[in-house]
Design a protein around this motif. Structure first.
Motif, PDB file in Angstrom:
ATOM      1  N   ARG A  48      53.585  21.396  49.172  1.00  0.00           N
ATOM      2  CA  ARG A  48      52.661  21.621  47.863  1.00  0.00           C
ATOM      3  C   ARG A  48      53.155  22.396  46.805  1.00  0.00           C
ATOM      4  NH1 ARG A  48      49.417  26.432  47.713  1.00  0.00           N
ATOM      5  NH2 ARG A  48      47.748  24.904  47.062  1.00  0.00           N
ATOM      6  N   GLY A  49      54.634  22.925  47.095  1.00  0.00           N
ATOM      7  CA  GLY A  49      55.349  23.392  45.996  1.00  0.00           C
ATOM      8  C   GLY A  49      55.122  25.103  46.277  1.00  0.00           C
ATOM      9  N   ASN A  50      55.808  25.802  45.470  1.00  0.00           N
ATOM     10  CA  ASN A  50      55.618  27.299  45.907  1.00  0.00           C
ATOM     11  C   ASN A  50      54.488  27.686  44.918  1.00  0.00           C
ATOM     12  OD1 ASN A  50      57.745  27.032  47.664  1.00  0.00           O
ATOM     13  ND2 ASN A  50      59.513  27.402  46.256  1.00  0.00           N
ATOM     14  N   GLY A  51      54.024  28.871  45.360  1.00  0.00           N
ATOM     15  CA  GLY A  51      52.999  29.447  44.558  1.00  0.00           C
ATOM     16  C   GLY A  51      53.268  31.148  44.242  1.00  0.00           C
ATOM     17  N   ALA A  52      52.137  31.872  43.476  1.00  0.00           N
ATOM     18  CA  ALA A  52      52.530  33.157  43.333  1.00  0.00           C
ATOM     19  C   ALA A  52      51.096  33.600  43.270  1.00  0.00           C
ATOM     20  CB  ALA A  52      53.186  33.324  42.036  1.00  0.00           C
ATOM     21  N   ALA A  53      50.931  34.861  43.549  1.00  0.00           N
ATOM     22  CA  ALA A  53      49.463  35.760  43.620  1.00  0.00           C
ATOM     23  C   ALA A  53      49.819  37.126  42.939  1.00  0.00           C
ATOM     24  CB  ALA A  53      48.970  35.848  44.959  1.00  0.00           C
ATOM     25  N   VAL A  54      48.890  37.518  42.532  1.00  0.00           N
ATOM     26  CA  VAL A  54      48.794  38.834  41.860  1.00  0.00           C
ATOM     27  C   VAL A  54      47.453  39.652  42.123  1.00  0.00           C
ATOM     28  CG1 VAL A  54      48.072  38.243  39.633  1.00  0.00           C
ATOM     29  CG2 VAL A  54      49.353  40.373  39.763  1.00  0.00           C
ATOM     30  N   LEU A  55      47.590  40.820  42.470  1.00  0.00           N
ATOM     31  CA  LEU A  55      46.503  41.734  42.698  1.00  0.00           C
ATOM     32  C   LEU A  55      46.430  42.630  41.335  1.00  0.00           C
ATOM     33  CD1 LEU A  55      43.950  43.141  44.186  1.00  0.00           C
ATOM     34  CD2 LEU A  55      45.687  44.430  45.425  1.00  0.00           C
ATOM     35  N   LEU A  56      45.404  42.533  40.587  1.00  0.00           N
ATOM     36  CA  LEU A  56      45.167  43.884  39.294  1.00  0.00           C
ATOM     37  C   LEU A  56      44.432  44.781  39.974  1.00  0.00           C
ATOM     38  CD1 LEU A  56      44.085  40.925  36.816  1.00  0.00           C
ATOM     39  CD2 LEU A  56      46.545  41.786  37.423  1.00  0.00           C
ATOM     40  N   TYR A  57      45.015  45.791  39.654  1.00  0.00           N
ATOM     41  CA  TYR A  57      44.272  47.114  39.716  1.00  0.00           C
ATOM     42  C   TYR A  57      44.281  47.914  38.729  1.00  0.00           C
ATOM     43  CZ  TYR A  57      48.814  49.304  40.258  1.00  0.00           C
ATOM     44  OH  TYR A  57      50.572  49.602  39.869  1.00  0.00           O
ATOM     45  N   ASN A  58      43.242  48.962  38.662  1.00  0.00           N
ATOM     46  CA  ASN A  58      42.890  49.973  37.618  1.00  0.00           C
ATOM     47  C   ASN A  58      43.020  51.387  38.384  1.00  0.00           C
ATOM     48  OD1 ASN A  58      41.508  52.014  36.082  1.00  0.00           O
ATOM     49  ND2 ASN A  58      41.403  50.203  34.594  1.00  0.00           N
ATOM     50  N   ILE A  59      43.972  52.232  38.116  1.00  0.00           N
ATOM     51  CA  ILE A  59      44.018  53.375  38.837  1.00  0.00           C
ATOM     52  C   ILE A  59      42.986  54.423  38.522  1.00  0.00           C
ATOM     53  CG2 ILE A  59      45.632  55.758  39.152  1.00  0.00           C
ATOM     54  CD1 ILE A  59      47.918  53.927  39.058  1.00  0.00           C
ATOM     55  N   GLU A  60      42.686  54.469  37.135  1.00  0.00           N
ATOM     56  CA  GLU A  60      41.717  55.337  36.522  1.00  0.00           C
ATOM     57  C   GLU A  60      40.516  55.116  37.347  1.00  0.00           C
ATOM     58  OE1 GLU A  60      41.151  55.937  32.295  1.00  0.00           O
ATOM     59  OE2 GLU A  60      43.231  56.217  32.031  1.00  0.00           O
ATOM     60  N   LYS A  61      40.024  53.827  37.388  1.00  0.00           N
ATOM     61  CA  LYS A  61      38.594  53.602  37.814  1.00  0.00           C
ATOM     62  C   LYS A  61      38.587  53.089  39.330  1.00  0.00           C
ATOM     63  CE  LYS A  61      36.908  50.116  35.517  1.00  0.00           C
ATOM     64  NZ  LYS A  61      36.611  48.923  34.613  1.00  0.00           N
ATOM     65  N   SER A  62      39.731  53.275  40.122  1.00  0.00           N
ATOM     66  CA  SER A  62      40.124  52.971  41.426  1.00  0.00           C
ATOM     67  C   SER A  62      39.423  51.601  41.677  1.00  0.00           C
ATOM     68  CB  SER A  62      39.598  54.166  42.189  1.00  0.00           C
ATOM     69  OG  SER A  62      40.107  53.839  43.584  1.00  0.00           O
ATOM     70  N   THR A  63      39.731  50.622  41.096  1.00  0.00           N
ATOM     71  CA  THR A  63      39.076  49.231  41.115  1.00  0.00           C
ATOM     72  C   THR A  63      40.180  48.144  41.255  1.00  0.00           C
ATOM     73  OG1 THR A  63      38.978  48.969  38.574  1.00  0.00           O
ATOM     74  CG2 THR A  63      36.949  49.833  39.977  1.00  0.00           C
ATOM     75  N   VAL A  64      39.875  46.949  41.722  1.00  0.00           N
ATOM     76  CA  VAL A  64      40.752  46.111  41.907  1.00  0.00           C
ATOM     77  C   VAL A  64      40.026  44.574  41.521  1.00  0.00           C
ATOM     78  CG1 VAL A  64      42.324  46.811  43.835  1.00  0.00           C
ATOM     79  CG2 VAL A  64      40.150  45.415  44.192  1.00  0.00           C
ATOM     80  N   ILE A  65      40.632  43.648  40.998  1.00  0.00           N
ATOM     81  CA  ILE A  65      40.158  42.370  40.415  1.00  0.00           C
ATOM     82  C   ILE A  65      40.367  41.402  41.409  1.00  0.00           C
ATOM     83  CG2 ILE A  65      40.198  40.572  38.586  1.00  0.00           C
ATOM     84  CD1 ILE A  65      38.887  43.136  37.779  1.00  0.00           C
ATOM     85  N   LEU A  66      39.231  41.039  42.074  1.00  0.00           N
ATOM     86  CA  LEU A  66      39.466  39.895  43.133  1.00  0.00           C
ATOM     87  C   LEU A  66      38.606  38.649  42.508  1.00  0.00           C
ATOM     88  CD1 LEU A  66      39.141  41.781  46.301  1.00  0.00           C
ATOM     89  CD2 LEU A  66      41.366  40.671  45.251  1.00  0.00           C
ATOM     90  N   ILE A  67      38.724  37.336  43.054  1.00  0.00           N
ATOM     91  CA  ILE A  67      37.959  36.226  42.596  1.00  0.00           C
ATOM     92  C   ILE A  67      37.375  35.683  43.848  1.00  0.00           C
ATOM     93  CG2 ILE A  67      39.521  35.738  40.768  1.00  0.00           C
ATOM     94  CD1 ILE A  67      40.713  33.449  42.344  1.00  0.00           C
TER      95      ILE A  67
END
Length: 193
Positions: free
Chosen positions: A44-63
């Motif tokens: 299916r081809g190669n892919g890439a993933a990213v985990l976004l994070y905010n240190i000040e708020k101690s949060t991550v963005i997921l979907i």
């Protein structure tokens, strides 16, 4: 080339969504004997993933999005909580994750850090996934996310406390391998509280 592999023959089984081949080859065993092996390989081809994070708020963005294969394998809703990700489609991995993060989460980040490359299912799938982390700030929000309408994506954006994301992973609500690897990596860095 691996000298223990010879006579590789590929038969195209499907070229519908991605490419599925039946591969027949001779493999040399440790005792020197040769055996014929038959496998199927999904490309299916190669892919890439990213985990976004905010240190000040101690949060991550997921979907959260629907994944038919998980539904077919017992995931009652078919919904998966994941890091932003996509196929490279001709882009380099860094460009891919920056683009996918914006399309899926609505956050435009300019700097990401590559941490790993991994085969997620090497027994059947050729894909290598390039794994990244990237810091985000509220000022990086440029849209609502949700994916591309023309790709028929139905994505919900989740901004979660890091501890909540770890709890979801520990209790089995996050079951996506790339996301688990990324969350564990961020935990090991000790940047988040």
């Amino acid at each position: 080339m691996n000298p223990r592999i010879r006579n590789v023959r590929k038969l195209l089984l499907s070229d519908n969504w991605y490419t599925l081949h039946k591969v027949v080859f001779d493999y040399q065993m440790p005792d020197g004997s040769w055996v014929e092996q038959v496998r199927e390989s999904y490309d299916r081809g190669n892919g890439a993933a990213v985990l976004l994070y905010n240190i000040e708020k101690s949060t991550v963005i997921l979907i959260s999005q629907f994944r038919m294969p998980t539904y077919l394998n017992g995931n009652e809703s078919g919904m998966m909580i994941e890091a932003c990700a996509g196929l490279l489609d001709g882009d380099d991995p860094e460009t891919c994750v920056i683009k996918e993060a914006e399309e899926e989460s609505g956050f435009r980040v300019s700097k990401v850090e590559k941490i790993y490359e991994a085969y997620m299912s090497p027994g059947a799938v050729t894909e290598v996934v390039h794994l990244y982390i990237g810091q985000y700030e509220e000022s990086d929000r440029v849209g609502t996310g949700g994916g591309l309408k023309e790709e028929h994506e139905d994505i919900s954006v989740l901004e979660l406390d890091f501890s909540k994301a770890l709890d979801l992973m520990d209790n089995g609500q996050i079951r996506d391998a790339k996301t688990i690897i990324l969350l564990q990596h961020l935990k090991l860095l000790g940047l988040m509280r």
